[in-house]
Design a protein around this motif. Structure first.
Motif, PDB file in Angstrom:
ATOM      1  N   VAL A   1      -5.156 -13.544   5.667  1.00  0.00           N
ATOM      2  CA  VAL A   1      -6.526 -13.032   5.224  1.00  0.00           C
ATOM      3  C   VAL A   1      -7.543 -13.190   6.186  1.00  0.00           C
ATOM      4  N   MET A   2      -7.620 -14.661   6.546  1.00  0.00           N
ATOM      5  CA  MET A   2      -8.461 -15.281   7.720  1.00  0.00           C
ATOM      6  C   MET A   2      -8.360 -14.441   9.024  1.00  0.00           C
ATOM      7  N   ASN A   3      -7.053 -14.288   9.366  1.00  0.00           N
ATOM      8  CA  ASN A   3      -6.698 -13.698  10.808  1.00  0.00           C
ATOM      9  C   ASN A   3      -7.221 -12.196  10.472  1.00  0.00           C
ATOM     10  N   LEU A   4      -6.906 -11.464   9.401  1.00  0.00           N
ATOM     11  CA  LEU A   4      -7.461 -10.205   9.076  1.00  0.00           C
ATOM     12  C   LEU A   4      -8.894  -9.849   9.509  1.00  0.00           C
ATOM     13  N   VAL A   5      -9.654 -11.020   8.751  1.00  0.00           N
ATOM     14  CA  VAL A   5     -11.047 -10.863   9.045  1.00  0.00           C
ATOM     15  C   VAL A   5     -11.482 -10.917  10.329  1.00  0.00           C
ATOM     16  N   ARG A   6     -11.064 -11.788  11.049  1.00  0.00           N
ATOM     17  CA  ARG A   6     -11.050 -12.156  12.673  1.00  0.00           C
ATOM     18  C   ARG A   6     -10.692 -10.813  13.469  1.00  0.00           C
ATOM     19  N   TYR A   7      -9.524 -10.320  12.936  1.00  0.00           N
ATOM     20  CA  TYR A   7      -9.093  -9.093  13.648  1.00  0.00           C
ATOM     21  C   TYR A   7     -10.051  -7.888  13.571  1.00  0.00           C
TER      22      TYR A   7
ATOM     23  N   THR B   1      -6.099 -11.178  20.094  1.00  0.00           N
ATOM     24  CA  THR B   1      -5.380 -10.438  21.072  1.00  0.00           C
ATOM     25  C   THR B   1      -5.331  -8.998  20.860  1.00  0.00           C
ATOM     26  N   GLN B   2      -5.710  -8.359  21.615  1.00  0.00           N
ATOM     27  CA  GLN B   2      -5.940  -6.798  21.434  1.00  0.00           C
ATOM     28  C   GLN B   2      -4.591  -6.010  21.270  1.00  0.00           C
ATOM     29  N   SER B   3      -3.445  -6.489  21.922  1.00  0.00           N
ATOM     30  CA  SER B   3      -1.965  -6.142  22.037  1.00  0.00           C
ATOM     31  C   SER B   3      -1.492  -6.313  20.654  1.00  0.00           C
ATOM     32  N   ASP B   4      -1.984  -7.006  19.756  1.00  0.00           N
ATOM     33  CA  ASP B   4      -1.617  -7.471  18.523  1.00  0.00           C
ATOM     34  C   ASP B   4      -2.251  -6.535  17.298  1.00  0.00           C
ATOM     35  N   TRP B   5      -3.387  -5.920  18.065  1.00  0.00           N
ATOM     36  CA  TRP B   5      -4.127  -5.039  16.910  1.00  0.00           C
ATOM     37  C   TRP B   5      -3.225  -4.106  15.990  1.00  0.00           C
ATOM     38  N   PRO B   6      -2.361  -3.492  16.544  1.00  0.00           N
ATOM     39  CA  PRO B   6      -1.683  -2.627  16.001  1.00  0.00           C
ATOM     40  C   PRO B   6      -0.860  -3.106  14.902  1.00  0.00           C
ATOM     41  N   ARG B   7      -0.344  -4.329  15.058  1.00  0.00           N
ATOM     42  CA  ARG B   7       0.343  -5.007  13.918  1.00  0.00           C
ATOM     43  C   ARG B   7      -0.602  -5.418  12.777  1.00  0.00           C
ATOM     44  N   TYR B   8      -1.643  -5.883  13.154  1.00  0.00           N
ATOM     45  CA  TYR B   8      -2.999  -6.253  12.224  1.00  0.00           C
ATOM     46  C   TYR B   8      -3.234  -4.986  11.266  1.00  0.00           C
ATOM     47  N   ALA B   9      -3.283  -3.972  12.032  1.00  0.00           N
ATOM     48  CA  ALA B   9      -3.588  -2.593  11.350  1.00  0.00           C
ATOM     49  C   ALA B   9      -2.625  -2.389  10.283  1.00  0.00           C
TER      50      ALA B   9
ATOM     51  N   GLY C   1       0.774  -1.274  -0.018  1.00  0.00           N
ATOM     52  CA  GLY C   1      -0.123   0.054   0.044  1.00  0.00           C
ATOM     53  C   GLY C   1       0.858   1.377  -0.042  1.00  0.00           C
ATOM     54  N   PRO C   2       0.363   2.285  -0.252  1.00  0.00           N
ATOM     55  CA  PRO C   2       1.093   3.442  -0.240  1.00  0.00           C
ATOM     56  C   PRO C   2       1.238   4.177   1.039  1.00  0.00           C
ATOM     57  N   VAL C   3       1.243   3.575   2.064  1.00  0.00           N
ATOM     58  CA  VAL C   3       1.403   4.114   3.501  1.00  0.00           C
ATOM     59  C   VAL C   3       2.586   3.360   4.027  1.00  0.00           C
ATOM     60  N   PRO C   4       2.991   3.792   5.040  1.00  0.00           N
ATOM     61  CA  PRO C   4       4.774   3.244   5.542  1.00  0.00           C
ATOM     62  C   PRO C   4       4.670   1.837   5.701  1.00  0.00           C
ATOM     63  N   ILE C   5       5.734   1.195   5.266  1.00  0.00           N
ATOM     64  CA  ILE C   5       5.872  -0.277   5.268  1.00  0.00           C
ATOM     65  C   ILE C   5       6.751  -0.542   6.643  1.00  0.00           C
ATOM     66  N   PRO C   6       6.590  -1.172   7.615  1.00  0.00           N
ATOM     67  CA  PRO C   6       7.497  -1.531   8.410  1.00  0.00           C
ATOM     68  C   PRO C   6       8.530  -2.214   7.941  1.00  0.00           C
ATOM     69  N   ILE C   7       9.923  -1.891   8.331  1.00  0.00           N
ATOM     70  CA  ILE C   7      10.983  -2.476   7.805  1.00  0.00           C
ATOM     71  C   ILE C   7      11.237  -3.731   8.294  1.00  0.00           C
ATOM     72  N   GLU C   8      10.924  -4.067   9.499  1.00  0.00           N
ATOM     73  CA  GLU C   8      11.036  -5.495  10.128  1.00  0.00           C
ATOM     74  C   GLU C   8      10.225  -6.452   9.111  1.00  0.00           C
ATOM     75  N   LEU C   9       9.249  -6.118   8.476  1.00  0.00           N
ATOM     76  CA  LEU C   9       8.586  -7.078   7.673  1.00  0.00           C
ATOM     77  C   LEU C   9       9.686  -7.660   6.825  1.00  0.00           C
ATOM     78  N   PHE C  10      10.389  -7.062   6.520  1.00  0.00           N
ATOM     79  CA  PHE C  10      11.491  -7.660   5.513  1.00  0.00           C
ATOM     80  C   PHE C  10      12.659  -8.671   6.276  1.00  0.00           C
ATOM     81  N   ASP C  11      12.380  -8.813   7.648  1.00  0.00           N
ATOM     82  CA  ASP C  11      13.544  -9.469   8.439  1.00  0.00           C
ATOM     83  C   ASP C  11      13.105 -10.939   8.379  1.00  0.00           C
ATOM     84  N   HIS C  12      12.456 -11.644   7.518  1.00  0.00           N
ATOM     85  CA  HIS C  12      12.029 -12.932   7.559  1.00  0.00           C
ATOM     86  C   HIS C  12      12.879 -13.837   6.440  1.00  0.00           C
ATOM     87  N   ALA C  13      13.904 -14.311   6.933  1.00  0.00           N
ATOM     88  CA  ALA C  13      14.787 -14.910   6.032  1.00  0.00           C
ATOM     89  C   ALA C  13      14.560 -16.236   5.841  1.00  0.00           C
TER      90      ALA C  13
END
Length: 192
Positions: free
Chosen positions: A178-184, A147-155, A55-67
């Motif tokens: 995708v299913m987890n995003l719907v559940r969130y 889990t509410q504490s994970d909602w910022p990451r889901y956003a 998306g055109p919004v900021p991308i978390p750099i840590e997203l690229f840390d999954h080797a």
């Protein structure tokens, strides 16, 4: 090539202020930025191409840390080597191809540049880049949408899942995301 638009000029072209008189596509086509960046840091171009499918919004750099992901070889070098990742980010910043926010640990590519890059890709390359993006998004999923504490990451994930067309993926881990995003969304009360 996709060019780089206003790289090397004032940042106001991409990030606010008055746009230049020259049409964006002409600026992108006439710019030698792609060749300069590719010669200096080819991994930066690879990363930028992937960023065009978020998306055109900021991308978390840590997203690229999954080797450990099964991503294409063009992205594997970037996700598996922190030094290569850092050099790629520095090159994107130096040539004003991405806005880097060190405080938030994000990078952002302007939507016009994203569009130019996507327009310059063939169908096969688009599919490959999207697949990589989907796998990176899926790896960033904490797996606890209730889990509410994970909602910022889901956003953050939601802001990139729709533009990247994650819902069209047939990869099992992406389908789970995708299913987890719907559940969130449901748990957060966003029923629409």
């Amino acid at each position: 090539g996709w060019g780089g638009g206003c790289a090397g000029r004032a940042h106001s072209c991409w990030w606010g202020g008055t746009p230049y008189d020259e049409p964006v596509r002409e600026a992108a086509a006439s710019s030698g930025t792609e060749a300069k960046v590719h010669a200096e840091t080819p991994q930066a171009i690879k990363r930028l191409r992937h960023c065009a499918f978020y998306g055109p919004v900021p991308i978390p750099i840590e997203l690229f840390d999954h080797a450990s992901l099964t991503v294409t070889s063009s992205l594997q070098e970037i996700v598996s080597n922190p030094l290569v990742r850092a050099k790629a980010i520095q090159a994107l910043r130096r040539y004003a191809l991405a806005r880097i926010d060190n405080r938030e640990n994000t990078l952002q590519v302007h939507r016009i540049l994203q569009s130019l890059i996507r327009d310059g890709c063939g169908d096969e390359e688009k599919n490959e880049l999207r697949r990589d993006v989907h796998l990176l998004l899926a790896a960033y999923d904490p797996g606890r949408p209730d889990t509410q504490s994970d909602w910022p990451r889901y956003a953050k994930l939601l802001a990139h899942a729709a533009p990247s067309r994650a819902v069209s993926s047939s990869e099992p881990q992406v389908r789970r995301l995708v299913m987890n995003l719907v559940r969130y969304l449901y748990a957060a009360g966003d029923y629409s």
